[in-house]
Enzyme design. Structure first.
Site, short mmCIF file in Angstrom:
data_model
loop_
_atom_site.label_atom_id
_atom_site.label_comp_id
_atom_site.label_asym_id
_atom_site.label_seq_id
_atom_site.Cartn_x
_atom_site.Cartn_y
_atom_site.Cartn_z
N ARG A 1 142.37 12.32 -103.18
CA ARG A 1 143.36 12.78 -104.15
C ARG A 1 143.38 14.29 -104.39
O ARG A 1 144.20 14.78 -105.16
CB ARG A 1 143.20 12.06 -105.50
CG ARG A 1 143.53 10.59 -105.45
CD ARG A 1 143.39 9.92 -106.81
NE ARG A 1 144.46 10.29 -107.69
CZ ARG A 1 144.28 10.91 -108.86
NH1 ARG A 1 143.06 11.25 -109.27
NH2 ARG A 1 145.30 11.21 -109.63
N ASP A 2 142.49 15.04 -103.78
CA ASP A 2 142.54 16.50 -103.93
C ASP A 2 142.15 17.16 -102.60
O ASP A 2 141.37 18.11 -102.57
CB ASP A 2 141.60 16.96 -105.05
CG ASP A 2 141.89 18.40 -105.49
OD1 ASP A 2 143.02 18.89 -105.23
OD2 ASP A 2 141.00 19.03 -106.07
#
Length: 229
Positions: free
Chosen positions: A82-83
């Site tokens: 997610r990052d």
């Protein structure tokens, strides 16, 4: 915040892959509070490497494949990063190997209560930016942006598929992206061979046609001479 830090530790501690930075322990310091002890990586971020220019095509392909390996491992472990961005990817000085870091925003089924919105806007998928549910294809979108930044137009077709706005149009896994990257040089080589073969055949046909025409002219002239005699 302590719960989020512990979540990051628990996700990282459970992972064991050569391209993922190892997490060793969760401790507390009198001055600074809780901390996560991690593997020391002697290297630079992928962001720094991109800034200096990755001119070696084999190195570029190696780094992409290792990043795909790390993501494929994560996704099979039901973890979504997610990052994903160049700042969260380390490259070792010795061997130039990928080490994926920073699971502070990652999602994993057992840590549902600590799911928070986040991600770096310039690398986040459309569904992540709009607050929609995400799966491993959200990381595939970020991967496409990173590959594009690393290689320019070299893997433009692969990047275009990774960056489809609709997740259904993207590669289903990082393993598929890796396979496409590996397959690309062979496709190019095959195309070159096909062109060379076509040129050779064309030259042979032209020469054969010319020779046949020369033979016909020689036969006609010979016949006329014989008839005259």
């Amino acid at each position: 915040f302590e719960g989020l830090l512990r979540k990051e530790f628990e996700i990282g501690y459970a992972l064991d892959h050569q391209n993922v930075c190892r997490v060793y322990s969760f401790g507390e310091d009198e001055r600074f509070g809780h901390y996560i002890e991690m593997e020391w990586v002697d290297g630079v971020t992928l962001k720094e490497l991109i800034s200096s220019g990755i001119r070696d095509r084999r190195l570029c392909r190696k780094l992409i494949c290792e990043l795909c390996d790390a993501l494929d491992y994560l996704h099979h472990a039901q973890v979504i990063h997610r990052d994903l961005k160049p700042e969260n990817i380390l490259v070792t000085n010795n061997g130039q190997n990928v080490k994926l870091i920073d699971f502070g925003l990652s999602e994993e089924d057992s840590c549902y209560e600590y799911r928070i919105p986040g991600g770096t806007v310039s690398y986040a998928s459309p569904e992540q930016l709009t607050g929609m549910p995400v799966d491993n294809r959200s990381d595939i979108y970020s991967l496409g942006l990173i590959v594009k930044e690393m290689s320019g137009k070299r893997y433009s077709g692969i990047c275009a598929r990774c960056l489809k706005r609709n997740p259904a149009g993207r590669y289903a896994s990082a393993g598929e992206v890796r396979a496409a990257v590996i397959r690309r040089p062979f496709l190019i080589a095959s195309a070159i061979v096909a062109v060379v073969v076509a040129v050779v055949v064309a030259v042979f046909v032209v020469r054969y046609s010319v020779n046949r025409e020369n033979d016909r002219i020689f036969e006609d002239v010979t016949r006329e001479i014989m008839e005259t005699l």
